[in-house]
Structure formats: C-alpha cells, structure tokens
Write an enzyme that holds these catalytic residues in place. Structure first.
Site, PDB file in Angstrom:
ATOM      1  N   TRP A   1       0.836  -1.203   0.000  1.00 42.29           N
ATOM      2  CA  TRP A   1       0.000   0.000   0.000  1.00 42.29           C
ATOM      3  C   TRP A   1       0.869   1.250   0.000  1.00 42.29           C
ATOM      4  O   TRP A   1       1.805   1.377   0.784  1.00 42.29           O
ATOM      5  CB  TRP A   1      -0.912   0.011   1.221  1.00 42.29           C
ATOM      6  CG  TRP A   1      -2.068  -0.938   1.116  1.00 42.29           C
ATOM      7  CD1 TRP A   1      -2.033  -2.296   1.165  1.00 42.29           C
ATOM      8  CD2 TRP A   1      -3.449  -0.584   0.944  1.00 42.29           C
ATOM      9  NE1 TRP A   1      -3.296  -2.824   1.036  1.00 42.29           N
ATOM     10  CE2 TRP A   1      -4.188  -1.798   0.907  1.00 42.29           C
ATOM     11  CE3 TRP A   1      -4.139   0.623   0.832  1.00 42.29           C
ATOM     12  CZ2 TRP A   1      -5.573  -1.820   0.748  1.00 42.29           C
ATOM     13  CZ3 TRP A   1      -5.515   0.601   0.680  1.00 42.29           C
ATOM     14  CH2 TRP A   1      -6.226  -0.614   0.638  1.00 42.29           C
TER      15      TRP A   1
ATOM     16  N   ASP B   1     -12.326   2.694  -2.905  1.00 41.07           N
ATOM     17  CA  ASP B   1     -13.428   3.603  -2.537  1.00 41.07           C
ATOM     18  C   ASP B   1     -13.454   4.892  -3.359  1.00 41.07           C
ATOM     19  O   ASP B   1     -14.310   5.742  -3.119  1.00 41.07           O
ATOM     20  CB  ASP B   1     -13.398   3.970  -1.047  1.00 41.07           C
ATOM     21  CG  ASP B   1     -13.798   2.816  -0.153  1.00 41.07           C
ATOM     22  OD1 ASP B   1     -14.276   1.791  -0.671  1.00 41.07           O
ATOM     23  OD2 ASP B   1     -13.620   2.929   1.076  1.00 41.07           O
TER      24      ASP B   1
ATOM     25  N   HIS C   1     -18.119  -3.054  -3.373  1.00 38.89           N
ATOM     26  CA  HIS C   1     -18.386  -4.494  -3.223  1.00 38.89           C
ATOM     27  C   HIS C   1     -19.846  -4.765  -3.538  1.00 38.89           C
ATOM     28  O   HIS C   1     -20.663  -3.837  -3.674  1.00 38.89           O
ATOM     29  CB  HIS C   1     -18.028  -4.982  -1.812  1.00 38.89           C
ATOM     30  CG  HIS C   1     -18.719  -4.246  -0.696  1.00 38.89           C
ATOM     31  ND1 HIS C   1     -20.051  -4.436  -0.382  1.00 38.89           N
ATOM     32  CD2 HIS C   1     -18.258  -3.316   0.170  1.00 38.89           C
ATOM     33  CE1 HIS C   1     -20.379  -3.669   0.640  1.00 38.89           C
ATOM     34  NE2 HIS C   1     -19.314  -2.971   0.994  1.00 38.89           N
TER      35      HIS C   1
ATOM     36  N   TRP D   1     -23.002  -3.141  -1.878  1.00 36.45           N
ATOM     37  CA  TRP D   1     -23.023  -1.680  -1.834  1.00 36.45           C
ATOM     38  C   TRP D   1     -23.756  -1.129  -3.054  1.00 36.45           C
ATOM     39  O   TRP D   1     -24.958  -0.908  -3.022  1.00 36.45           O
ATOM     40  CB  TRP D   1     -21.586  -1.187  -1.751  1.00 36.45           C
ATOM     41  CG  TRP D   1     -21.368   0.249  -1.397  1.00 36.45           C
ATOM     42  CD1 TRP D   1     -22.289   1.243  -1.288  1.00 36.45           C
ATOM     43  CD2 TRP D   1     -20.096   0.848  -1.125  1.00 36.45           C
ATOM     44  NE1 TRP D   1     -21.680   2.419  -0.959  1.00 36.45           N
ATOM     45  CE2 TRP D   1     -20.336   2.218  -0.845  1.00 36.45           C
ATOM     46  CE3 TRP D   1     -18.793   0.367  -1.087  1.00 36.45           C
ATOM     47  CZ2 TRP D   1     -19.296   3.110  -0.532  1.00 36.45           C
ATOM     48  CZ3 TRP D   1     -17.762   1.252  -0.769  1.00 36.45           C
ATOM     49  CH2 TRP D   1     -18.019   2.610  -0.488  1.00 36.45           C
TER      50      TRP D   1
ATOM     51  N   ASN E   1     -13.020  -5.906   2.344  1.00 41.18           N
ATOM     52  CA  ASN E   1     -14.329  -6.326   2.833  1.00 41.18           C
ATOM     53  C   ASN E   1     -14.391  -7.840   2.969  1.00 41.18           C
ATOM     54  O   ASN E   1     -13.388  -8.537   2.838  1.00 41.18           O
ATOM     55  CB  ASN E   1     -15.440  -5.765   1.956  1.00 41.18           C
ATOM     56  CG  ASN E   1     -16.650  -5.356   2.774  1.00 41.18           C
ATOM     57  OD1 ASN E   1     -17.453  -6.193   3.169  1.00 41.18           O
ATOM     58  ND2 ASN E   1     -16.780  -4.055   3.043  1.00 41.18           N
TER      59      ASN E   1
ATOM     60  N   LYS F   1      -6.406  -6.152   1.011  1.00 44.36           N
ATOM     61  CA  LYS F   1      -6.273  -5.754   2.406  1.00 44.36           C
ATOM     62  C   LYS F   1      -5.230  -6.648   3.063  1.00 44.36           C
ATOM     63  O   LYS F   1      -5.214  -7.863   2.850  1.00 44.36           O
ATOM     64  CB  LYS F   1      -7.614  -5.912   3.123  1.00 44.36           C
ATOM     65  CG  LYS F   1      -7.562  -5.732   4.642  1.00 44.36           C
ATOM     66  CD  LYS F   1      -7.274  -4.306   5.046  1.00 44.36           C
ATOM     67  CE  LYS F   1      -7.332  -4.171   6.576  1.00 44.36           C
ATOM     68  NZ  LYS F   1      -7.130  -2.777   7.014  1.00 44.36           N
TER      69      LYS F   1
ATOM     70  N   GLU G   1      -4.285  -6.268   9.857  1.00 46.05           N
ATOM     71  CA  GLU G   1      -4.276  -4.830  10.079  1.00 46.05           C
ATOM     72  C   GLU G   1      -5.697  -4.338  10.323  1.00 46.05           C
ATOM     73  O   GLU G   1      -6.634  -4.719   9.630  1.00 46.05           O
ATOM     74  CB  GLU G   1      -3.642  -4.099   8.896  1.00 46.05           C
ATOM     75  CG  GLU G   1      -2.157  -4.391   8.757  1.00 46.05           C
ATOM     76  CD  GLU G   1      -1.464  -3.537   7.711  1.00 46.05           C
ATOM     77  OE1 GLU G   1      -2.165  -2.756   7.021  1.00 46.05           O
ATOM     78  OE2 GLU G   1      -0.234  -3.640   7.583  1.00 46.05           O
TER      79      GLU G   1
ATOM     80  N   ASP H   1      -9.211  -2.230  10.777  1.00 44.42           N
ATOM     81  CA  ASP H   1     -10.040  -1.358   9.952  1.00 44.42           C
ATOM     82  C   ASP H   1     -10.240   0.016  10.578  1.00 44.42           C
ATOM     83  O   ASP H   1     -10.742   0.920   9.924  1.00 44.42           O
ATOM     84  CB  ASP H   1     -11.420  -1.988   9.728  1.00 44.42           C
ATOM     85  CG  ASP H   1     -11.351  -3.252   8.900  1.00 44.42           C
ATOM     86  OD1 ASP H   1     -10.601  -3.267   7.912  1.00 44.42           O
ATOM     87  OD2 ASP H   1     -12.029  -4.235   9.254  1.00 44.42           O
TER      88      ASP H   1
END
Length: 400
Positions: A88, A164, A211, A214, A241, A352, A356, A358
């Site tokens: 990331w 996002d 996802h 959504w 997710n 993800k 780690e 959220d």
C-alpha cells in the site's frame, strides 16, 4: 529484517515443520505452487505473486505466541504474513513513493514475481473518515502518480487504483458543492492515474467497484465509465471487505458483462444486477452479451478476509453496526492466485493486509471500546493481534 531473521532462526522444529507444510509458506511468491495442476487443467495462466515484507506486528505476535508455546498459532501468523499481499502506498511524498515503488519492483523481479500495488492517495479519500487523508490538490495527486509511474517503469505490476474512489465519491458523503466540483475532480484524478499507469509496458490497472453489498451493477458501471475504465485492464471488488468469493466473482462477471453491453450501444440501466435471480441474470447475459472474454474488461477480487463471509450484527443491538469494521470471528479466505479458471477473473488477491485493523469501531456507541470486542480497536492500518489470530484460526480453506 533483523526481527524476521531472529524469529525464523529461533523457531522450534515443530513450528518450522508446520510452516513448511503450509501452502502459503514455501519460497517467496510460491503461494501459487499448489495451483499449478488446477490452473493447467482449467487452461488458466498462473503467475507468481510477490511476497512483500510483512507488518512488523505479525512477527512480534508470532514471537509472543512462541513464548507461550502456542506453536500452531505462531505458525499460522507466520504463514499469513508470508502469503502474497498488496503493498500500500498513500502517505509518502513523491520522492519516497518513487523510491519505494522502484525497490519493490526490483525485489519482485528477483523473486520472478508480480507485485500488487494498492494506491490510496486521492484527495478526500474515505470522505475524511477512518482512513482519511490523501493528496491536498489534483496537481499534487498527479505529481504523486507520476512518481509511482517512474518507480514502476517497465517492470511487471498490478495496480488496484484508489479503493473507494468511485464507490464513495465526494457527492456521496455531502462534501461537494452545488456544482459537483470535487466529484468532477475525483473523476479527473482517476482518469489521470489510468492514463499514466496503464500505458506502462507491463502494468495492469484495475478500478474500484466497492463491493456487491453496496452499489448495484447499474449504478457502478456509469461511474467506472466516467473514471476511464475503457482504458484500464478492468476492475477490482471487495477490497478490505468480507463478501464471499462466489458473490465477488459473480459481481465482477456482471460488471464486466454490462461494460461489454454498453460498449456495443446498450444502456447500463438494462443490465442485470447482483440482486436478480442468478438464473434470470445468466439468461439475460446469454442473450445480450457475446463479446469475446479476451476483449472484455477483467476483474480481480479481494479474498484476504472472506473465508467465513460477512458478519451479521445481532438484531437491534447497534444503531450503526459497522459490519465492515473489524467484525468478529472472520477467517482468511482463499489464497492469492491467478489460476481462477475463469477467463474474466484475473486473480484472487489479498488486497487488504490481513491482521491490520479497519479502525476504531464504535458501532453507534459512545466508546471508546468496540462493544463487540470489549477493547479499543487499533487505528486503521495498525496491527490487531486479536483479529489476526481469529483470521488464522477460522481460515477457509484452513492454513494447515
């Protein structure tokens, strides 16, 4: 690196044996080794994926578990840490991100593997919530993307571009003006990134869909088109997710098919979405989409934490259950691979980084504890030992 060497050198024989027999713990990038036969049978190309250095918290937790003589748990944490996952980038300066991207692609080349980059620096990211931040201006973001591109150069790379960014536009969270200025800027920023990164000789760029729980296919496809998906390799879904792999791959298939339908003059409003009965949706696709899969937009899915699917909060317990936020008793999902057996599905990936956090999950309460866990959750991106151990113990398929 010193901590890693010390830990691995101190592993008891029983723990080391468990590590060596776990599918995700062979030589770097070898998480695909067990997929070779299946991939060949399915006619699917198999690519070795890059194993980056893990979060140092994983090694600290494994050391602590070893001291407690919990060898299987320690082996599980290490197996998780040594599985290919995304690198990331989002808070580095242009000089830093260029240097780090160049280091990663060189190291991946030595592993004969392809790195996965998750770029997360778009202005106004996450609507200034748990993972808020990002570049201050469009010009600053463009300079940052230019630096990423220089770092990657002509090396192999996969890029999941700005999780996002399209599923959570500034207009979705009340942060835009009446003219939609920030949302227009968001589309311009995503387009710039596509046009800068996709033309690199060996880089594939995938755009955000959120996802399947959504946005409907009919809603996300116009956003993808506005974001420049026609010039990208494809899309990604379920980043960070918990939706099942079956749901994710179906959502990706529907999106790819709808994009192909629109490309031939159709209207995205007519496409089947993920809430149609599947037989009806498949019948529609069979009738309306006959594009060669090689010419369609492909997709990748995040299987890092979806081994047990999504979490459903107890009915009526919370005013805002935040099902996406450190849900309890989830498990690692399928190991990363490019051997999916589906010509549209380029890879299952761990976007993800499992283990780690959220973020600080209050679920509508005053906090500060997460009421579902009875502890204060670590900040977004920090190592969360409790959740890491759950992911290992409830992994589907199991790690060992």
């Amino acid at each position: 690196m010193r901590l890693r060497a010390t830990l691995l050198g101190a592993l008891p024989l029983a723990c080391a044996a468990a590590l060596l027999t776990a599918p995700a713990t062979a030589a770097p990038g070898a998480a695909q080794a067990g997929d070779a036969q299946a991939g060949a049978a399915a006619g699917t190309h198999r690519t070795r994926l890059y194993v980056p250095d893990a979060n140092p918290g994983a090694y600290r937790q494994a050391v602590d578990l070893l001291r407690q003589k919990k060898l299987r748990d320690a082996a599980g944490i290490l197996a998780m840490a040594r599985t290919p996952h995304a690198v990331w980038f989002g808070d580095q300066s242009p000089a830093e991100v260029e240097r780090e991207a160049a280091r990663v692609v060189r190291e991946a080349a030595r592993q004969r593997a392809v790195p996965l980059f998750a770029l997360y620096n778009v202005p106004g990211r996450d609507c200034a919530n748990y993972s808020g931040g990002g570049a201050s201006t469009t010009a600053e973001y463009q300079a940052w993307i230019d630096a990423v591109a220089r770092g990657i150069g002509g090396h192999d790379a996969m890029v999941v571009l700005e999780p996002d960014s399209l599923a959570l536009l500034p207009s979705d969270c009340g942060q835009d003006d009446g003219e939609g200025t920030k949302t227009k800027a968001r589309y311009a920023e995503v387009n710039y990134a596509v046009d800068t990164l996709e033309p690199l000789a060996r880089t594939k760029v995938y755009l955000d869909t959120g996802h399947q729980g959504w946005h409907s296919v009919n809603d996300i496809v116009p956003r993808l088109l506005e974001g420049g998906v026609e010039r990208a390799t494809g899309v990604f879904t379920n980043a960070s997710n918990y939706h099942t792999e079956d749901a994710n791959s179906w959502y990706g298939t529907l999106i790819s098919s709808c994009l192909a339908y629109v490309d031939t003059g159709g209207d995205s409003a007519d496409c089947p979405n993920q809430w149609w009965p599947r037989n009806d949706a498949q019948a529609w696709l069979d009738t309306h989409v006959d594009t060669d899969p090689a010419l369609m937009k492909h997709f990748v899915t995040d299987s890092s934490r979806n081994g047990r699917g999504t979490w459903t909060a107890p009915a009526g317990k919370y005013t805002d259950a935040q099902e996406w936020c450190n849900p309890p008793d989830r498990g690692l999902g399928a190991r990363p691979t490019t051997a999916t057996g589906d010509p549209l599905h380029d890879a299952r990936l761990w976007i993800k980084i499992p283990g780690e956090s959220d973020g600080l999950c209050l679920r509508g309460t005053d906090g500060p504890e997460d009421p579902e866990r009875g502890t204060v959750d670590p900040a977004a991106g920090a190592w969360f030992p409790q959740q890491a151990l759950e992911l290992v113990r409830f992994a589907q398929p199991p790690l060992f």
